[in-house]
Design an enzyme around this catalytic site. Structure first.
Site, PDB file in Angstrom:
ATOM      1  N   GLU A  86     -47.491  26.504   1.366  1.00 20.42           N
ATOM      2  CA  GLU A  86     -46.913  26.827   2.652  1.00 20.42           C
ATOM      3  C   GLU A  86     -45.487  26.304   2.747  1.00 20.42           C
ATOM      4  O   GLU A  86     -45.172  25.237   2.218  1.00 20.42           O
ATOM      5  CB  GLU A  86     -47.788  26.238   3.760  1.00 20.42           C
ATOM      6  CG  GLU A  86     -49.209  26.756   3.613  1.00 20.42           C
ATOM      7  CD  GLU A  86     -50.125  26.390   4.753  1.00 20.42           C
ATOM      8  OE1 GLU A  86     -49.650  25.851   5.767  1.00 20.42           O
ATOM      9  OE2 GLU A  86     -51.325  26.665   4.620  1.00 20.42           O
ATOM     10  N   CYS A 129     -52.678  18.145  -2.982  1.00 20.10           N
ATOM     11  CA  CYS A 129     -52.085  16.840  -3.253  1.00 20.10           C
ATOM     12  C   CYS A 129     -53.177  15.892  -3.718  1.00 20.10           C
ATOM     13  O   CYS A 129     -54.310  15.944  -3.240  1.00 20.10           O
ATOM     14  CB  CYS A 129     -51.420  16.286  -1.993  1.00 20.10           C
ATOM     15  SG  CYS A 129     -50.537  14.736  -2.289  1.00 20.10           S
ATOM     16  N   GLY A 180     -47.993  18.467  -1.017  1.00 16.91           N
ATOM     17  CA  GLY A 180     -47.802  17.844  -2.325  1.00 16.91           C
ATOM     18  C   GLY A 180     -46.920  16.619  -2.306  1.00 16.91           C
ATOM     19  O   GLY A 180     -46.244  16.322  -1.319  1.00 16.91           O
ATOM     20  N   GLU A 181     -46.943  15.914  -3.425  1.00 17.64           N
ATOM     21  CA  GLU A 181     -46.156  14.695  -3.594  1.00 17.64           C
ATOM     22  C   GLU A 181     -45.063  15.006  -4.631  1.00 17.64           C
ATOM     23  O   GLU A 181     -45.343  15.067  -5.830  1.00 17.64           O
ATOM     24  CB  GLU A 181     -47.076  13.559  -4.049  1.00 17.64           C
ATOM     25  CG  GLU A 181     -46.380  12.302  -4.526  1.00 17.64           C
ATOM     26  CD  GLU A 181     -45.292  11.795  -3.597  1.00 17.64           C
ATOM     27  OE1 GLU A 181     -45.586  11.446  -2.447  1.00 17.64           O
ATOM     28  OE2 GLU A 181     -44.124  11.746  -4.038  1.00 17.64           O
ATOM     29  N   SER A 210     -39.342  13.385   0.577  1.00 21.74           N
ATOM     30  CA  SER A 210     -40.220  12.361   1.108  1.00 21.74           C
ATOM     31  C   SER A 210     -41.282  12.019   0.082  1.00 21.74           C
ATOM     32  O   SER A 210     -41.890  12.895  -0.525  1.00 21.74           O
ATOM     33  CB  SER A 210     -40.879  12.891   2.386  1.00 21.74           C
ATOM     34  OG  SER A 210     -41.882  12.010   2.819  1.00 21.74           O
ATOM     35  N   SER A 235     -42.697   7.376   3.098  1.00 20.84           N
ATOM     36  CA  SER A 235     -43.777   7.409   4.080  1.00 20.84           C
ATOM     37  C   SER A 235     -44.401   6.016   4.170  1.00 20.84           C
ATOM     38  O   SER A 235     -45.304   5.684   3.415  1.00 20.84           O
ATOM     39  CB  SER A 235     -44.837   8.442   3.669  1.00 20.84           C
ATOM     40  OG  SER A 235     -44.287   9.734   3.719  1.00 20.84           O
ATOM     41  N   LEU A 236     -43.885   5.244   5.090  1.00 16.83           N
ATOM     42  CA  LEU A 236     -44.374   3.872   5.260  1.00 16.83           C
ATOM     43  C   LEU A 236     -45.722   3.883   5.988  1.00 16.83           C
ATOM     44  O   LEU A 236     -46.725   3.409   5.481  1.00 16.83           O
ATOM     45  CB  LEU A 236     -43.329   3.049   6.024  1.00 16.83           C
ATOM     46  CG  LEU A 236     -43.694   1.608   6.341  1.00 16.83           C
ATOM     47  CD1 LEU A 236     -43.864   0.786   5.075  1.00 16.83           C
ATOM     48  CD2 LEU A 236     -42.639   0.970   7.249  1.00 16.83           C
ATOM     49  N   ASN A 237     -45.690   4.425   7.184  1.00 17.58           N
ATOM     50  CA  ASN A 237     -46.929   4.759   7.905  1.00 17.58           C
ATOM     51  C   ASN A 237     -47.838   3.613   8.314  1.00 17.58           C
ATOM     52  O   ASN A 237     -48.892   3.839   8.905  1.00 17.58           O
ATOM     53  CB  ASN A 237     -47.779   5.763   7.107  1.00 17.58           C
ATOM     54  CG  ASN A 237     -47.098   7.110   6.995  1.00 17.58           C
ATOM     55  OD1 ASN A 237     -46.157   7.372   7.719  1.00 17.58           O
ATOM     56  ND2 ASN A 237     -47.555   7.953   6.100  1.00 17.58           N
ATOM     57  N   ASN A 313     -50.436  14.406  13.946  1.00 16.23           N
ATOM     58  CA  ASN A 313     -50.902  15.741  14.298  1.00 16.23           C
ATOM     59  C   ASN A 313     -52.353  15.878  13.863  1.00 16.23           C
ATOM     60  O   ASN A 313     -52.670  15.637  12.709  1.00 16.23           O
ATOM     61  CB  ASN A 313     -50.055  16.808  13.588  1.00 16.23           C
ATOM     62  CG  ASN A 313     -48.610  16.760  14.054  1.00 16.23           C
ATOM     63  OD1 ASN A 313     -48.319  16.871  15.242  1.00 16.23           O
ATOM     64  ND2 ASN A 313     -47.687  16.567  13.114  1.00 16.23           N
ATOM     65  N   CYS A 356     -46.272  18.474  10.635  1.00 17.21           N
ATOM     66  CA  CYS A 356     -46.456  17.550   9.506  1.00 17.21           C
ATOM     67  C   CYS A 356     -47.928  17.289   9.258  1.00 17.21           C
ATOM     68  O   CYS A 356     -48.671  16.965  10.177  1.00 17.21           O
ATOM     69  CB  CYS A 356     -45.818  16.204   9.801  1.00 17.21           C
ATOM     70  SG  CYS A 356     -44.069  16.275  10.034  1.00 17.21           S
TER      71      CYS A 356
HETATM   72  N1  SAH Z   1     -46.241  13.810   0.057  1.00 14.76           N
HETATM   73  C1  SAH Z   1     -45.030  13.408   0.637  1.00 14.76           C
HETATM   74  C2  SAH Z   1     -44.321  14.512   1.390  1.00 14.76           C
HETATM   75  C3  SAH Z   1     -45.173  15.416   2.248  1.00 14.76           C
HETATM   76  S1  SAH Z   1     -45.904  14.733   3.674  1.00 14.76           S
HETATM   77  C4  SAH Z   1     -45.228  12.220   1.537  1.00 14.76           C
HETATM   78  O1  SAH Z   1     -46.356  11.901   1.856  1.00 14.76           O
HETATM   79  O2  SAH Z   1     -44.240  11.590   1.892  1.00 14.76           O
HETATM   80  C5  SAH Z   1     -44.571  14.636   4.853  1.00 14.76           C
HETATM   81  C6  SAH Z   1     -44.802  13.611   5.956  1.00 14.76           C
HETATM   82  O3  SAH Z   1     -45.856  14.009   6.833  1.00 14.76           O
HETATM   83  C7  SAH Z   1     -45.186  12.239   5.432  1.00 14.76           C
HETATM   84  O4  SAH Z   1     -44.351  11.262   5.988  1.00 14.76           O
HETATM   85  C8  SAH Z   1     -46.614  12.071   5.917  1.00 14.76           C
HETATM   86  O5  SAH Z   1     -46.910  10.721   6.134  1.00 14.76           O
HETATM   87  C9  SAH Z   1     -46.618  12.883   7.185  1.00 14.76           C
HETATM   88  N2  SAH Z   1     -47.943  13.306   7.618  1.00 14.76           N
HETATM   89  C10 SAH Z   1     -49.014  13.613   6.862  1.00 14.76           C
HETATM   90  N3  SAH Z   1     -50.060  13.991   7.632  1.00 14.76           N
HETATM   91  C11 SAH Z   1     -49.637  13.912   8.918  1.00 14.76           C
HETATM   92  C12 SAH Z   1     -50.234  14.198  10.176  1.00 14.76           C
HETATM   93  N4  SAH Z   1     -51.494  14.645  10.258  1.00 14.76           N
HETATM   94  N5  SAH Z   1     -49.499  14.027  11.284  1.00 14.76           N
HETATM   95  C13 SAH Z   1     -48.222  13.626  11.215  1.00 14.76           C
HETATM   96  N6  SAH Z   1     -47.596  13.361  10.059  1.00 14.76           N
HETATM   97  C14 SAH Z   1     -48.284  13.494   8.918  1.00 14.76           C
HETATM   98 FE1  SF4 Z   2     -50.078  13.970  -0.173  1.00 20.38          FE
HETATM   99 FE2  SF4 Z   2     -48.041  13.348   1.464  1.00 20.38          FE
HETATM  100 FE3  SF4 Z   2     -50.392  14.284   2.461  1.00 20.38          FE
HETATM  101 FE4  SF4 Z   2     -50.251  11.825   1.423  1.00 20.38          FE
HETATM  102  S1  SF4 Z   2     -49.164  12.582   3.268  1.00 20.38           S
HETATM  103  S2  SF4 Z   2     -51.872  13.346   1.018  1.00 20.38           S
HETATM  104  S3  SF4 Z   2     -48.817  12.131  -0.251  1.00 20.38           S
HETATM  105  S4  SF4 Z   2     -48.951  15.381   1.157  1.00 20.38           S
END
Ligand code: SAH
Ligand code: SF4
Length: 370
Positions: A86, A129, A180-181, A210, A235-237, A313, A356
């Site tokens: 996508e 991923c 994907g990563e 990212s 992606s610290l999170n 989300n 996202c």
């Molecule tokens: N795999 C990479 C890039 C794709 S994800 C990564 O993880 O960085 C892009 C961003 O979306 C990341 O920062 C991830 O933490 C965030 N993300 C993933 N799932 C999400 C969700 N359900 N709601 C909001 N952000 C999300």
């Molecule tokens: Fe893969 Fe990024 Fe989703 Fe984590 S947030 S599963 S690294 S796409």
């Protein structure tokens, strides 16, 4: 293929190597999809290319979903095996980059006849991923395969074409934040970046990649010449290793400190900042004590950095809660008060599952149909 690969191919056919430039110009800049349509080439050579089976390998947009906010989500299909990924088009989208770009850009002025002044394209780097973040819908797919460099860059060209973007005139940002990563498909990802910069003509300063914190990938990224690499987002999170290991199991392999150490090796351009993305999970990562920890962590890193907050989300089967509007606002203010540059990423296209972490839905639907 880049120009030098095209050069070898045409040389092998006994043609002058400058034909490679003409072909690259046609497929990447003029976005011609048919070899026979490359009219800068002599007719006989075009026929020969087509006859020998050479094609412009542009991935196909097989389905379009349009959000009430103008976002479009595309289901893009590769040629090899029919698997889909996508890509997302966000008119007026900045993916949290507004702090970097608003008001600084001479091209930012309105362009007559355009429905948008700037836009962001979000593209995928893998089908599915392998990283298994607990809050992300893409993770549910597992890794199906890597995309090739052509498939990654091809998504961009397909979307530019669909939107009639004029590269060099229109202001378009690119984020490697789809499925994907990217740092687990490093070679293809960087090859795609070079194609997009050198052949398509996009600026690497308007690209952001990212990563979930793949340390060997970040270390390789640090070796790339700054004039050809995107900006970096991590992606610290989570505020600490304990919570991060729970929501992102990859943290057990590469904990926060290891990631930050690797990021310190990246030579930043003037005024460049590293982005820390932070998904707010209701009750899990959105509390005031978490904000204080994040502020400390960012400050201690010593990096020129900013924080992009993303309210989680929702997705089916994922056991988290959306943070309240109040919690999000409190978190944002707390970081701001600590002097950390902080931006709130507007959710785009939630109604069409384009926001996202929501990129998965249609893949399922399509595979059920087939
Ligand atoms: N795999 C990479 C890039 C794709 S994800 C990564 O993880 O960085 C892009 C961003 O979306 C990341 O920062 C991830 O933490 C965030 N993300 C993933 N799932 C999400 C969700 N359900 N709601 C909001 N952000 C999300
Ligand atoms: Fe893969 Fe990024 Fe989703 Fe984590 S947030 S599963 S690294 S796409």
């Amino acid at each position: 293929m880049n120009v030098s690969e095209l050069g070898k191919t045409v040389a092998g056919m006994g043609e002058p190597s400058w034909r490679a430039r003409q072909i690259a110009e046609a497929i990447y800049r003029q976005r011609i999809v048919d070899v026979e349509g490359i009219t800068t080439l002599p007719k006989a050579f075009r026929h020969r290319l087509a006859g020998e089976g050479w094609r412009v390998g542009r991935p196909l947009i097989v389905q379009v979903f349009t959000s009430i906010d103008g976002t479009e989500r595309y289901l893009v299909q590769g040629e090899a095996d029919g698997l889909t990924v996508e890509s997302v088009w966000m008119p007026e989208g900045d993916e949290g980059e507004a702090g970097d770009t608003v008001g600084e850009d001479p091209e930012a002025g309105e362009r007559p006849g355009r429905r948008w002044n700037r836009a962001t394209i979000c593209i995928s780097s893998q089908v599915g991923c392998a990283v298994n973040c607990q809050f992300c819908l893409t993770a549910k797919l597992g890794l199906q395969r890597n995309l090739t460099a052509g498939e990654i860059a091809g998504q961009v060209v397909a979307v530019l074409d669909r939107q009639g973007v004029e590269v060099g005139k229109d202001r378009v940002n690119l984020v490697f934040m789809g499925m994907g990563e990217p740092f687990l498909n490093y070679d293809n990802f960087m090859r795609a970046v070079r194609l997009l910069v050198e052949e398509v003509g996009l600026s690497p300063q308007r690209m952001t990649v990212s990563t979930s914190g793949i340390v060997p990938g970040i270390e390789r990224f640090a070796e790339e010449p700054p004039e050809i690499r995107p900006k970096l987002a991590i992606s610290l999170n989570a505020p600490n290793d304990e919570v991060r290991s729970e929501v992102m199991p990859i943290n057990r392999k590469w904990p926060i400190e290891a990631v930050v150490d690797a990021v310190r090796c990246v030579r930043l351009r003037a005024k460049e900042r590293v982005t820390f993305e932070y998904v707010l999970l209701g009750g899990v990562t959105d509390q005031p004590k978490h904000a204080a920890e994040v502020a400390r962590l960012v400050r201690r890193s010593g990096l020129p950095a900013k924080v992009n907050l993303i309210a989680w989300n929702p997705g089916p089967g994922i056991p988290y809660a959306t943070p309240t509007v109040d919690a999000v606002e409190r978190f944002r203010r707390a970081l701001g008060a600590e002097g950390i540059p902080v931006y709130l990423r507007r959710p785009r296209g939630r109604d069409i599952y384009a926001a996202c972490g929501q990129l998965k839905r249609t893949v399922e639907t399509v595979s059920q149909q087939s």
